[in-house]
Design a protein around this motif. Sequence first.
Motif, short mmCIF file in Angstrom:
data_model
loop_
_atom_site.label_atom_id
_atom_site.label_comp_id
_atom_site.label_asym_id
_atom_site.label_seq_id
_atom_site.Cartn_x
_atom_site.Cartn_y
_atom_site.Cartn_z
N GLY F 6 1.94 -5.76 2.96
CA GLY F 6 1.45 -4.97 3.94
C GLY F 6 2.24 -4.10 4.65
N ILE F 46 -3.59 -0.87 5.00
CA ILE F 46 -4.81 -0.28 4.45
C ILE F 46 -5.86 0.30 5.68
N ASP F 47 -5.91 1.47 5.75
CA ASP F 47 -6.84 2.03 7.01
C ASP F 47 -8.41 1.83 6.77
N HIS F 48 -8.97 2.29 7.63
CA HIS F 48 -10.63 1.98 7.51
C HIS F 48 -11.42 2.77 6.45
N HIS F 49 -10.27 3.94 5.74
CA HIS F 49 -10.94 4.56 4.80
C HIS F 49 -10.47 4.14 3.23
N GLY F 50 -9.55 2.80 3.41
CA GLY F 50 -9.04 2.21 2.15
C GLY F 50 -8.02 3.02 1.79
N ARG F 52 -3.69 3.77 2.03
CA ARG F 52 -2.61 3.02 2.58
C ARG F 52 -1.81 3.93 3.65
N MET F 53 -1.69 3.19 4.78
CA MET F 53 -0.91 3.92 5.95
C MET F 53 0.74 4.06 5.63
N PRO F 54 1.10 5.19 5.80
CA PRO F 54 2.53 5.19 5.47
C PRO F 54 3.55 4.59 6.26
N HIS G 49 -17.10 0.29 5.62
CA HIS G 49 -17.92 0.99 4.57
C HIS G 49 -18.69 0.25 3.87
N MET G 53 -11.76 -4.90 0.78
CA MET G 53 -10.39 -4.33 0.87
C MET G 53 -9.54 -5.27 -0.29
N ASP G 56 -3.23 -7.92 -2.04
CA ASP G 56 -2.05 -7.47 -2.52
C ASP G 56 -1.29 -8.75 -3.59
#
Lengths: 93, 93, 93, 93, 93, 93, 93
Positions: F6, F46-50, F52-54, G49, G53, G56
């Motif tokens: 994560g 993983i954000d709400h749009h699927g 990955r957050m950097p 949505h 999810m 991993d």
Amino acid sequence: MLKPLGDRVLVKVRNEEEKVGGIVLAGNAKEKPTSGEVIAVGPGAIDHHGNRMPIDVKVGETVWYDKYSGTSIKYNDDEYLVIRAGDLLAVED
Amino acid sequence: MLKPLGDRVLVKVRNEEEKVGGIVLAGNAKEKPTSGEVIAVGPGAIDHHGNRMPIDVKVGETVWYDKYSGTSIKYNDDEYLVIRAGDLLAVED
Amino acid sequence: MLKPLGDRVLVKVRNEEEKVGGIVLAGNAKEKPTSGEVIAVGPGAIDHHGNRMPIDVKVGETVWYDKYSGTSIKYNDDEYLVIRAGDLLAVED
Amino acid sequence: MLKPLGDRVLVKVRNEEEKVGGIVLAGNAKEKPTSGEVIAVGPGAIDHHGNRMPIDVKVGETVWYDKYSGTSIKYNDDEYLVIRAGDLLAVED
Amino acid sequence: MLKPLGDRVLVKVRNEEEKVGGIVLAGNAKEKPTSGEVIAVGPGAIDHHGNRMPIDVKVGETVWYDKYSGTSIKYNDDEYLVIRAGDLLAVED
Amino acid sequence: MLKPLGDRVLVKVRNEEEKVGGIVLAGNAKEKPTSGEVIAVGPGAIDHHGNRMPIDVKVGETVWYDKYSGTSIKYNDDEYLVIRAGDLLAVED
Amino acid sequence: MLKPLGDRVLVKVRNEEEKVGGIVLAGNAKEKPTSGEVIAVGPGAIDHHGNRMPIDVKVGETVWYDKYSGTSIKYNDDEYLVIRAGDLLAVED
């Protein structure tokens, strides 16, 4: 001069009531809100779409707040309160 | 006059019940909701899309609330309650 | 009559069980849910898109809830419970 | 040099006030905010759309904050404070 | 019969283990999950778009859950557990 | 080798400061952040749009963190810290 | 066999360390993460949505976790741990 940040408002406290120590009283039995004059208004918090959210009070208005809200700031020998706009209870018409 | 801010409502308390100190009682065993008349209604909270959310009570209606909700304000010698609309339990028809 | 606000439901309590003081018991060991009849249903909470969210119970149905949920209201000498629809556990078929 | 991460700001503390132990005082009765100079600003937190959220202070500005906010860092024998931008109360004009 | 509401599931408890009072033990040292048979499944919670979220268990399946999850209901002399689907740990294949 | 999951980062602790027991000290009075070298970086939350957050740090960089953040792992006789990227305070330039 | 639900993972614990009672120790001073083999992976949590999810980790991998995470299940005389994927700290390469 001090400019409040985010959704904060700078208030010049009007009536300094008797302090009851640093203890937060539960419920609404003993909490006496105080009022003050809005000196400066922050730019507003940023919402999930990147827009600033409006603040519903203006400079010069008298606002009411719970006396345990906000943070006191001493600046140039004057006492101010920095308080989040969402913690303001009411504004005088 | 006082204008409530955000999702708050200004209520003129009807029946002042016996206080049981500042202690919050757990559960619903002893909490007796009170009622009052709506004097003023705030503009509503702002949702994630920047729109005002409606408040479901109107000036003049009698609303019921838990007696530990809201914050008391003394204004021009009258006792009011500033309470979030979402904390109001019911409205009389 | 009382109209519940938001996502709340007005329930006429059926069986008044023995009270065990105002103490919340941890776990599910001792909590005995009770049941009652739905007298009125609120308009529903408002979601993030400004729409009312439906409430899954109707007037006249018998609902079950944990006995520490909701807030008691005495109205015209009758005892009611105002409870959030989301706190209702089950409905009788 | 230290680069703050996310929505954090690196501040060179200006006035070191008397410490009152590690105890957090409730309410605004005793908390005296302090001020310092912004040395570095983080890239900003990432919002739900993957965009960086702006930080409203710039290097060189004097910011005010509650004295219990942030985390002290000793780096090359200098004392700094790493504080989230959202915890900054006000900036001097 | 009882129909669970929202994201809840009605379970017929299989093994009634020894109770250790109503005290919640910290950590996973002593908590022994129990299992039961799914008797009824709620319609699912409503997401932010107004759609029902699916529940991953079906009537007749054996599910496992932490023994402090859910709420016990006595209905027609039978003991049931009403538990949120999200609190179910596993299902037997 | 260990791969953090994560939004976590694997850090090789640099300076092992004196421990003050397991007690979390309130405020920033006594907490001394420590630093370490980034050994591995997780794939990001993983954000709400699927998406990955950097993560804003890279392998080999020196990061600073509060000494009560993260979880220690002993792996092949070496001491590591697994810490969420959002808990990292600063990175050395 | 047991199938974990939602964002949970079923782990066969590898090393059973000495228990220190059921007391959660503050900070990272004494918590020793343990490791185990992934036996089964849940379908994943559902995002806003309506999409699953991803998780991993895969069956057969060795994962590390804080020893107070998850819930122990005894199934067919074997000891397993059901743990949320988000609570897993790292996976061995």
